[in-house]
Design a protein around this motif. Structure first.
Motif, PDB file in Angstrom:
ATOM      1  N   VAL A 133      56.331  40.840  64.491  1.00 26.34           N
ATOM      2  CA  VAL A 133      55.549  39.943  65.340  1.00 26.34           C
ATOM      3  C   VAL A 133      54.614  40.758  66.228  1.00 26.34           C
ATOM      4  O   VAL A 133      55.026  41.718  66.873  1.00 26.34           O
ATOM      5  CB  VAL A 133      56.481  39.076  66.217  1.00 26.34           C
ATOM      6  CG1 VAL A 133      55.683  38.278  67.241  1.00 26.34           C
ATOM      7  CG2 VAL A 133      57.297  38.137  65.345  1.00 26.34           C
ATOM      8  N   GLY A 134      53.321  40.373  66.220  1.00 28.58           N
ATOM      9  CA  GLY A 134      52.353  41.033  67.092  1.00 28.58           C
ATOM     10  C   GLY A 134      51.624  42.202  66.446  1.00 28.58           C
ATOM     11  O   GLY A 134      50.784  42.822  67.083  1.00 28.58           O
ATOM     12  N   LEU A 135      51.940  42.508  65.176  1.00 33.10           N
ATOM     13  CA  LEU A 135      51.288  43.633  64.499  1.00 33.10           C
ATOM     14  C   LEU A 135      50.728  43.214  63.150  1.00 33.10           C
ATOM     15  O   LEU A 135      51.361  42.464  62.403  1.00 33.10           O
ATOM     16  CB  LEU A 135      52.291  44.778  64.255  1.00 33.10           C
ATOM     17  CG  LEU A 135      52.900  45.491  65.450  1.00 33.10           C
ATOM     18  CD1 LEU A 135      53.850  46.578  64.951  1.00 33.10           C
ATOM     19  CD2 LEU A 135      51.837  46.085  66.354  1.00 33.10           C
ATOM     20  N   SER A 140      58.206  42.653  78.673  1.00 29.51           N
ATOM     21  CA  SER A 140      56.774  42.628  78.979  1.00 29.51           C
ATOM     22  C   SER A 140      56.035  43.285  77.830  1.00 29.51           C
ATOM     23  O   SER A 140      55.851  42.676  76.783  1.00 29.51           O
ATOM     24  CB  SER A 140      56.508  43.295  80.330  1.00 29.51           C
ATOM     25  OG  SER A 140      57.185  44.521  80.427  1.00 29.51           O
ATOM     26  N   ASN A 141      55.602  44.552  77.980  1.00 29.27           N
ATOM     27  CA  ASN A 141      54.986  45.216  76.841  1.00 29.27           C
ATOM     28  C   ASN A 141      55.992  45.301  75.705  1.00 29.27           C
ATOM     29  O   ASN A 141      57.178  45.553  75.922  1.00 29.27           O
ATOM     30  CB  ASN A 141      54.512  46.616  77.232  1.00 29.27           C
ATOM     31  CG  ASN A 141      53.282  46.569  78.124  1.00 29.27           C
ATOM     32  OD1 ASN A 141      52.480  45.638  78.029  1.00 29.27           O
ATOM     33  ND2 ASN A 141      53.125  47.545  78.989  1.00 29.27           N
ATOM     34  N   LEU A 142      55.507  45.097  74.465  1.00 25.59           N
ATOM     35  CA  LEU A 142      56.395  45.107  73.305  1.00 25.59           C
ATOM     36  C   LEU A 142      56.433  46.511  72.720  1.00 25.59           C
ATOM     37  O   LEU A 142      55.409  47.199  72.640  1.00 25.59           O
ATOM     38  CB  LEU A 142      55.898  44.116  72.251  1.00 25.59           C
ATOM     39  CG  LEU A 142      55.660  42.675  72.736  1.00 25.59           C
ATOM     40  CD1 LEU A 142      55.301  41.765  71.565  1.00 25.59           C
ATOM     41  CD2 LEU A 142      56.882  42.127  73.460  1.00 25.59           C
ATOM     42  N   ARG A 167      53.431  50.881  71.229  1.00 24.99           N
ATOM     43  CA  ARG A 167      53.495  49.907  72.333  1.00 24.99           C
ATOM     44  C   ARG A 167      52.268  49.013  72.300  1.00 24.99           C
ATOM     45  O   ARG A 167      51.162  49.456  71.992  1.00 24.99           O
ATOM     46  CB  ARG A 167      53.526  50.643  73.678  1.00 24.99           C
ATOM     47  CG  ARG A 167      54.730  51.528  73.880  1.00 24.99           C
ATOM     48  CD  ARG A 167      55.777  50.920  74.767  1.00 24.99           C
ATOM     49  NE  ARG A 167      55.378  50.847  76.154  1.00 24.99           N
ATOM     50  CZ  ARG A 167      55.966  50.065  77.063  1.00 24.99           C
ATOM     51  NH1 ARG A 167      56.945  49.264  76.722  1.00 24.99           N
ATOM     52  NH2 ARG A 167      55.566  50.070  78.317  1.00 24.99           N
ATOM     53  N   ARG A 168      52.462  47.728  72.632  1.00 28.53           N
ATOM     54  CA  ARG A 168      51.357  46.782  72.767  1.00 28.53           C
ATOM     55  C   ARG A 168      51.675  45.799  73.891  1.00 28.53           C
ATOM     56  O   ARG A 168      52.834  45.627  74.266  1.00 28.53           O
ATOM     57  CB  ARG A 168      51.095  46.032  71.468  1.00 28.53           C
ATOM     58  CG  ARG A 168      52.200  45.100  71.016  1.00 28.53           C
ATOM     59  CD  ARG A 168      51.659  43.889  70.243  1.00 28.53           C
ATOM     60  NE  ARG A 168      50.967  42.975  71.142  1.00 28.53           N
ATOM     61  CZ  ARG A 168      49.993  42.144  70.778  1.00 28.53           C
ATOM     62  NH1 ARG A 168      49.606  42.101  69.524  1.00 28.53           N
ATOM     63  NH2 ARG A 168      49.421  41.342  71.660  1.00 28.53           N
ATOM     64  N   PRO A 169      50.633  45.123  74.437  1.00 29.71           N
ATOM     65  CA  PRO A 169      50.904  44.113  75.466  1.00 29.71           C
ATOM     66  C   PRO A 169      51.672  42.926  74.884  1.00 29.71           C
ATOM     67  O   PRO A 169      51.728  42.749  73.663  1.00 29.71           O
ATOM     68  CB  PRO A 169      49.498  43.671  75.914  1.00 29.71           C
ATOM     69  CG  PRO A 169      48.568  44.729  75.412  1.00 29.71           C
ATOM     70  CD  PRO A 169      49.204  45.283  74.179  1.00 29.71           C
ATOM     71  N   PRO A 196      45.301  46.339  72.711  1.00 32.68           N
ATOM     72  CA  PRO A 196      45.436  47.797  72.620  1.00 32.68           C
ATOM     73  C   PRO A 196      46.810  48.223  72.110  1.00 32.68           C
ATOM     74  O   PRO A 196      47.825  47.616  72.432  1.00 32.68           O
ATOM     75  CB  PRO A 196      45.232  48.261  74.070  1.00 32.68           C
ATOM     76  CG  PRO A 196      44.469  47.161  74.728  1.00 32.68           C
ATOM     77  CD  PRO A 196      44.925  45.903  74.072  1.00 32.68           C
ATOM     78  N   LEU A 197      46.814  49.292  71.311  1.00 36.08           N
ATOM     79  CA  LEU A 197      48.046  49.884  70.803  1.00 36.08           C
ATOM     80  C   LEU A 197      48.095  51.351  71.194  1.00 36.08           C
ATOM     81  O   LEU A 197      47.082  52.050  71.101  1.00 36.08           O
ATOM     82  CB  LEU A 197      48.100  49.802  69.272  1.00 36.08           C
ATOM     83  CG  LEU A 197      48.195  48.432  68.612  1.00 36.08           C
ATOM     84  CD1 LEU A 197      48.149  48.596  67.084  1.00 36.08           C
ATOM     85  CD2 LEU A 197      49.460  47.715  69.020  1.00 36.08           C
ATOM     86  N   VAL A 198      49.264  51.820  71.608  1.00 35.03           N
ATOM     87  CA  VAL A 198      49.464  53.235  71.932  1.00 35.03           C
ATOM     88  C   VAL A 198      50.600  53.771  71.067  1.00 35.03           C
ATOM     89  O   VAL A 198      51.669  53.159  70.989  1.00 35.03           O
ATOM     90  CB  VAL A 198      49.792  53.430  73.424  1.00 35.03           C
ATOM     91  CG1 VAL A 198      50.194  54.881  73.694  1.00 35.03           C
ATOM     92  CG2 VAL A 198      48.610  53.051  74.296  1.00 35.03           C
ATOM     93  N   LEU A 199      50.340  54.915  70.416  1.00 36.98           N
ATOM     94  CA  LEU A 199      51.369  55.579  69.612  1.00 36.98           C
ATOM     95  C   LEU A 199      51.836  56.825  70.345  1.00 36.98           C
ATOM     96  O   LEU A 199      51.035  57.596  70.871  1.00 36.98           O
ATOM     97  CB  LEU A 199      50.799  55.965  68.244  1.00 36.98           C
ATOM     98  CG  LEU A 199      51.836  56.489  67.234  1.00 36.98           C
ATOM     99  CD1 LEU A 199      52.723  55.346  66.739  1.00 36.98           C
ATOM    100  CD2 LEU A 199      51.146  57.170  66.052  1.00 36.98           C
ATOM    101  N   MET A 200      53.151  57.015  70.402  1.00 41.22           N
ATOM    102  CA  MET A 200      53.719  58.191  71.076  1.00 41.22           C
ATOM    103  C   MET A 200      54.886  58.733  70.271  1.00 41.22           C
ATOM    104  O   MET A 200      55.362  58.092  69.322  1.00 41.22           O
ATOM    105  CB  MET A 200      54.144  57.831  72.502  1.00 41.22           C
ATOM    106  CG  MET A 200      55.187  56.756  72.602  1.00 41.22           C
ATOM    107  SD  MET A 200      55.469  56.202  74.329  1.00 41.22           S
ATOM    108  CE  MET A 200      54.030  55.177  74.638  1.00 41.22           C
TER     109      MET A 200
END
Length: 342
Positions: free
Chosen positions: A4-6, A36-38, A53-55, A100-104
């Motif tokens: 969900v969300g991607l 909150s953030n997924l 991570r995404r909102p 926005p998506l952040v990869l870590m």
């Protein structure tokens, strides 16, 4: 089935182009209790892992869950004493994602996000992990703002006033019902604001659920969930840690019960460990403990509102209930009364 969300195909293509050696196909799994953030675990065909991570989904309050800002903070903390994951990439490309998506990097450790996880640890491990938290907090409050480029992250105006204004406004926007004690606590907190003597980096949400640990070594491997990070009074973070740290004797424990198990240090011991690590005057920490409980009730009410508005935001283990939120408010009132705040 897509997480969900991607858009898994588009996101897989983006990750493949980042040069991290990801071998397709990639799999995505929602992880954590975050409301909150997924957060998602990303695993490639060879078993390598990352975190994405995404909102949250649905309509967001202005400025909430700013993933791009979180990316800036974590990028600035790379190479400092603060334990954080390695930042790999960020995208706002509409062909890849609607947000926005952040990869870590994936940090391989234990998140003590509930009683069942804590029960697997020895009494000694619980104590050592608990006492490692104030030391990790000390590294955050020791960050050189100019050196890291974070000196303009947020306002430097008095922090308590900023917090009271922000979260009172948040309460008006997100409440699902009237709770007179929330407004009464706001008045008490306004009347008793302590003098602020310094400005440091403040995590804003520092508690066991947002810490990746190595229990065998009693070590904090990474502090995560930086979306509420700001500049302000360092005692705000210590007060928040106390608010999220119920003890076995508390009448109203709240949602975070792991610390009630044998071995975990008391709230007083956490404060002592922080003083030992920083040498700070912590005489005003009780005020920040009450403010953090008040704020926690407002955050929980906001999560409840988001779940009611869009059930897809519900984490695997459900979400806060009105009863739980009322309990946190009651604990805030009780703590204020013990301190003689009125």
């Amino acid at each position: 089935m897509n997480a969900v969300g991607l858009n898994e195909d588009a996101v897989s293509g983006w990750i493949a182009e980042l040069g991290v050696g990801a071998t397709t196909p990639l799999t995505f799994e929602r992880i954590g209790n975050g409301q909150s953030n997924l957060t998602y675990a990303v695993t490639d065909a060879g078993g390598a892992r990352w975190v994405l991570r995404r909102p949250p989904l649905g309509t967001l309050l202005a400025s909430a869950h700013d993933i791009v800002r979180e990316h800036r903070i974590l990028s600035s903390l790379q190479g400092t004493a603060v334990p954080v994951p390695k930042i790999i990439g960020i995208t706002e490309d509409p062909a890849v994602t609607d947000a926005p998506l952040v990869l870590m990097s994936y940090v391989d450790g234990v998140v003590i996000d509930g009683v069942p996880v804590a029960q697997k640890l020895t009494v000694e491990q619980r104590r050592n992990v608990g006492l490692a938290l104030p030391k990790a907090l000390a590294t955050i409050h020791g960050v050189d703002l100019e050196e890291t480029g974070l000196e303009d992250l947020a306002s430097r105006k008095p922090f308590a006033e900023r917090q009271l204004k922000r979260w009172s406004a948040q309460w008006e926007k997100s409440k699902t019902r009237d709770i007179p004690d929330v407004e009464r606590l706001a008045d008490i907190l306004h009347r008793n604001i302590p003098e602020q003597t310094e400005v440091t980096l403040v995590h804003g949400d520092f508690h066991l659920n947002n810490i990746i640990t190595d229990p065998a070594r009693g070590q904090v491997l990474a502090v995560v969930d930086w979306e509420l990070c700001t500049l302000g009074d360092p005692l705000a973070d210590l007060g928040a840690l106390l608010a999220y740290w119920p003890e076995a004797g508390d009448k109203v424990a709240g949602p975070f019960m792991a610390s009630t198990l044998e071995g975990f240090p008391t709230r007083d011991e956490l404060v002592d460990a922080y003083v030992a690590a920083t040498g700070r005057d912590v005489s005003a920490v009780g005020y920040w403990h009450v403010l953090a409980l008040w704020k926690l009730s407002i955050i929980a009410e906001g999560v409840l509102r988001r779940i009611l508005d869009d059930p897809r935001n519900r984490a695997e283990h459900g979400g806060p209930t009105s009863t739980l939120i009322d309990g946190v408010v009651a604990r805030a009132v009780e703590t204020a009364e013990k301190l003689g705040l009125h």
